[in-house]
Structure formats: C-alpha cells, structure tokens
Design a protein around this motif. Sequence first.
Motif, PDB file in Angstrom:
ATOM      1  N   VAL A  11       0.859  -1.185   0.000  1.00 21.15           N
ATOM      2  CA  VAL A  11       0.000   0.000   0.000  1.00 21.15           C
ATOM      3  C   VAL A  11       0.893   1.232   0.000  1.00 21.15           C
ATOM      4  CG1 VAL A  11      -1.905   1.205   1.115  1.00 21.15           C
ATOM      5  CG2 VAL A  11      -1.719  -1.281   1.339  1.00 21.15           C
ATOM      6  N   ARG A  12       0.811   2.022  -1.063  1.00 20.56           N
ATOM      7  CA  ARG A  12       1.606   3.229  -1.183  1.00 20.56           C
ATOM      8  C   ARG A  12       1.019   4.345  -0.311  1.00 20.56           C
ATOM      9  NH1 ARG A  12       6.723   2.312  -2.990  1.00 20.56           N
ATOM     10  NH2 ARG A  12       6.731   1.006  -4.868  1.00 20.56           N
ATOM     11  N   LEU A  36       3.414   0.498   2.941  1.00 21.55           N
ATOM     12  CA  LEU A  36       3.231  -0.593   3.894  1.00 21.55           C
ATOM     13  C   LEU A  36       3.129  -1.906   3.145  1.00 21.55           C
ATOM     14  CD1 LEU A  36       2.770  -1.306   6.932  1.00 21.55           C
ATOM     15  CD2 LEU A  36       0.310  -1.234   6.435  1.00 21.55           C
ATOM     16  N   LEU A  37       4.067  -2.814   3.400  1.00 23.69           N
ATOM     17  CA  LEU A  37       4.066  -4.139   2.790  1.00 23.69           C
ATOM     18  C   LEU A  37       3.363  -5.112   3.732  1.00 23.69           C
ATOM     19  CD1 LEU A  37       5.245  -5.853   0.370  1.00 23.69           C
ATOM     20  CD2 LEU A  37       7.133  -6.419   1.921  1.00 23.69           C
ATOM     21  N   LEU A  38       2.374  -5.848   3.218  1.00 24.88           N
ATOM     22  CA  LEU A  38       1.638  -6.839   3.997  1.00 24.88           C
ATOM     23  C   LEU A  38       1.915  -8.220   3.444  1.00 24.88           C
ATOM     24  CD1 LEU A  38      -0.349  -4.150   3.674  1.00 24.88           C
ATOM     25  CD2 LEU A  38      -1.856  -5.543   5.091  1.00 24.88           C
ATOM     26  N   MET A  39       2.192  -9.178   4.340  1.00 24.71           N
ATOM     27  CA  MET A  39       2.370 -10.578   3.983  1.00 24.71           C
ATOM     28  C   MET A  39       1.460 -11.391   4.900  1.00 24.71           C
ATOM     29  SD  MET A  39       6.530 -10.437   3.967  1.00 24.71           S
ATOM     30  CE  MET A  39       6.734 -12.151   3.450  1.00 24.71           C
ATOM     31  N   ALA A  40       0.609 -12.234   4.321  1.00 17.43           N
ATOM     32  CA  ALA A  40      -0.360 -12.950   5.146  1.00 17.43           C
ATOM     33  C   ALA A  40      -0.624 -14.341   4.611  1.00 17.43           C
ATOM     34  CB  ALA A  40      -1.675 -12.170   5.217  1.00 17.43           C
ATOM     35  N   THR A  41      -0.934 -15.267   5.500  1.00 17.56           N
ATOM     36  CA  THR A  41      -1.405 -16.586   5.089  1.00 17.56           C
ATOM     37  C   THR A  41      -2.848 -16.464   4.623  1.00 17.56           C
ATOM     38  OG1 THR A  41      -1.965 -17.065   7.404  1.00 17.56           O
ATOM     39  CG2 THR A  41       0.168 -17.850   6.598  1.00 17.56           C
ATOM     40  N   ARG A  52      -5.626  -1.426   2.721  1.00 19.07           N
ATOM     41  CA  ARG A  52      -5.681   0.038   2.664  1.00 19.07           C
ATOM     42  C   ARG A  52      -6.127   0.607   4.008  1.00 19.07           C
ATOM     43  NH1 ARG A  52      -8.827   0.325  -1.236  1.00 19.07           N
ATOM     44  NH2 ARG A  52      -7.307   0.561  -2.931  1.00 19.07           N
ATOM     45  N   SER A  53      -7.119  -0.022   4.627  1.00 17.20           N
ATOM     46  CA  SER A  53      -7.595   0.439   5.925  1.00 17.20           C
ATOM     47  C   SER A  53      -6.508   0.314   6.985  1.00 17.20           C
ATOM     48  CB  SER A  53      -8.828  -0.368   6.340  1.00 17.20           C
ATOM     49  OG  SER A  53      -9.245  -0.034   7.648  1.00 17.20           O
ATOM     50  N   LEU A  54      -5.759  -0.787   6.950  1.00 18.44           N
ATOM     51  CA  LEU A  54      -4.703  -0.994   7.928  1.00 18.44           C
ATOM     52  C   LEU A  54      -3.598   0.046   7.759  1.00 18.44           C
ATOM     53  CD1 LEU A  54      -3.792  -2.800  10.233  1.00 18.44           C
ATOM     54  CD2 LEU A  54      -2.657  -4.262   8.572  1.00 18.44           C
ATOM     55  N   SER A  55      -3.282   0.387   6.516  1.00 18.53           N
ATOM     56  CA  SER A  55      -2.280   1.414   6.261  1.00 18.53           C
ATOM     57  C   SER A  55      -2.711   2.749   6.857  1.00 18.53           C
ATOM     58  CB  SER A  55      -2.056   1.559   4.751  1.00 18.53           C
ATOM     59  OG  SER A  55      -1.144   2.587   4.468  1.00 18.53           O
ATOM     60  N   GLU A  56      -3.983   3.072   6.724  1.00 20.29           N
ATOM     61  CA  GLU A  56      -4.495   4.318   7.295  1.00 20.29           C
ATOM     62  C   GLU A  56      -4.433   4.296   8.820  1.00 20.29           C
ATOM     63  OE1 GLU A  56      -8.398   4.435   5.678  1.00 20.29           O
ATOM     64  OE2 GLU A  56      -7.744   5.093   3.668  1.00 20.29           O
ATOM     65  N   ARG A  57      -4.721   3.148   9.417  1.00 20.49           N
ATOM     66  CA  ARG A  57      -4.663   3.037  10.879  1.00 20.49           C
ATOM     67  C   ARG A  57      -3.228   3.170  11.388  1.00 20.49           C
ATOM     68  NH1 ARG A  57      -9.048   0.471  13.726  1.00 20.49           N
ATOM     69  NH2 ARG A  57     -10.854   0.209  12.360  1.00 20.49           N
ATOM     70  N   VAL A  58      -2.289   2.575  10.675  1.00 20.48           N
ATOM     71  CA  VAL A  58      -0.884   2.699  11.062  1.00 20.48           C
ATOM     72  C   VAL A  58      -0.461   4.162  11.017  1.00 20.48           C
ATOM     73  CG1 VAL A  58       1.477   2.186  10.353  1.00 20.48           C
ATOM     74  CG2 VAL A  58      -0.217   0.359  10.402  1.00 20.48           C
ATOM     75  N   ALA A  59      -0.855   4.854   9.955  1.00 22.97           N
ATOM     76  CA  ALA A  59      -0.501   6.264   9.818  1.00 22.97           C
ATOM     77  C   ALA A  59      -1.153   7.104  10.908  1.00 22.97           C
ATOM     78  CB  ALA A  59      -0.914   6.776   8.443  1.00 22.97           C
ATOM     79  N   GLY A  60      -2.360   6.722  11.324  1.00 20.80           N
ATOM     80  CA  GLY A  60      -3.089   7.523  12.299  1.00 20.80           C
ATOM     81  C   GLY A  60      -2.760   7.223  13.746  1.00 20.80           C
TER      82      GLY A  60
END
Length: 315
Positions: free
Chosen positions: A170-171, A215-220, A239-247
């Motif tokens: 996610v850029r 944000l790079l995500l790797m998941a099973t 995308r939502s997780l990237s926004e939460r990390v930023a916030g």
Amino acid sequence: MEETRDPVPVSIPPVGWACGCTRRGTSHARDGRPCQDAHAIWSSSFMGEPVLVAAVADGHGGGRHDLSHCGAALAVHAAVSEVIASLPVPAGETAWRTVSGSGGGEFQDRVTGRWKDSVISDAGRRPGLSPDGEGGQELLSRYGTTLLIALVDGSECWVGQIGDGDILLVRPGGNVEAPLPKDETLLGTVTYSLSSRDSPGLWRTARFPIGEGGLLLMATDGLSDSFEDPESGFRVFARSLSERVAGFGIERIGSALPGWLDGYSRDGSGDDMTLVLVSLNPSAKAGEPGEQVPGAGPAAGDGTGTGPGGETDAS
C-alpha cells in the motif's frame, strides 16, 4: 486462542520497521490441532547497508501432512538462515548480493534446498522417521508448507512466494499494488508446496524499488479467506490498515493484531492466521530518473513457475 509470536515492532533504520503476529485458528483450537502457521523477521546491516528478511509459512495440515506445523517453522528459519549465509560477498564487491548471490542457483532455490535438508535432519531426530524413495518425497510431503519471503535493503525489495498466501504493498497515497501476479493455475484449496518434486520451478518472484515507500503486507490465506470476496476484501483491509498505522502508530496497531486476527478467525475462516507488516520509508533514490514501481494490477512482477504439477491440497 494461542499466540505463537509476540507482535513486537522491530526497527530497521533507515528502512522503517516490521511487525508480525501468528495466531492459532478457532477450528484448530477446537479440534486440538497445532497452529500450522509460522513467521520470522530478522534485520541487521552489512557494510553499512540495512538488511531485512521477513518470512511467512503455512503448513498444509491434514493426515498426509501431519508434520507440516514443523515444516512451516523450518521454512521461515531456512529463509532467515539463507540470508545470513549469503551476506559475505567476494573480495572487491561492495553491494549486498543476497538474491543473485554466488555459489550457484537463485536465492529461492537455495532456500528450498536448505528447507529440505532441515526436514531430513529433523526427521532423523524422530524415532521411526527416515527418508524413503525418490529422495524422501513421502517424508517431505509430511512436512509440506507454503512460504512467502520479502528481502529489503535501503533501496529495493525482492519478494518470493511458493503456494498460496497474499503479498500487497500500500503506497502512501492509498494505491494498492500486487508485486506478484496471481497464479491462475491453482483452483480451490489446491496449492504448491516446498515439498513438491519440482518446487524450485514453482516459485513466483519480483523485485521493485522502494521508491516513495509504503506498507508491505504478507499474510497466510486464512486471513483473506475470512472475507466474502478474498481478493478485493483483503485489498480493502490492507488500505484500511495502512491508514490506521498512519493515524495511530505501529505500537498500538501491533498490540491490536492478536485481537483482530482472533476476530477474523472466529467470524470467518476459522483457520490459523499470520500477518507481517513492513513499513518502508521513502528511498533516498525516490523520484530519481529510472525509478519505477510495480503496477496495481494482477500482472505486476515477473512471475515464474506457473506450470501445473507439484500441487497439494491445503487444509
């Protein structure tokens, strides 16, 4: 549920940070089955250049793959061990050459070989287990697992994958990119495996510049399978997780991961879940001529190993 790894953020200056969490699924806990997932994050520096490896594995489970929880743990260990073993470079070279390396074979081939050696060594310590037939193919199958790997230095990222699972980037502007193309040859619960006879040819790999970061995500697949539409649902989640990390910052997000994954397992797939996050700071070369990023579509990356065969049923 059982938490198999603490989601403690790991700082990797100047790359950023990484954080991971593995949880046993509700169905596995109910049935008394072990967690089949594993992950590992390792960082250091070599000759002044940051080095990060993140690995995620998902054992196949089921009767045919009764030791796959061990196979997953051995897989992420093999990925980290191969990076460490590859760090020395020939005299006169000043750049990190972990992926291309010397000594024959691509990085993913060496990881596959290291994993198979580790399986045989592990089996040798278990009463009644020994390699048999075609280099111990039946034994390898009992340890069968998928594997996702990300290698990051100060300017670019290399990703590799065998089997199912998800890797997204996610850029900062919210654009979601898929570094690896989707493998259209696999249907349903069928997946490729490190234990496949032709496993070195079943990897998909890609290399891309860090550029503006993200944000790079790797998941099973237990996580994406919890969404009604796994592909689009996981993109919205990313995308939502990237926004939460930023916030809210990585510390709060990291501490929330176990509860979130438990909820998705309980209300969704019931499967084990692993999620690794790697925050990539903008590269010092970002914006320079020639800097390119992977596209947002499924064709991004340079996929390899899409031929049929060597697949297994994932549980």
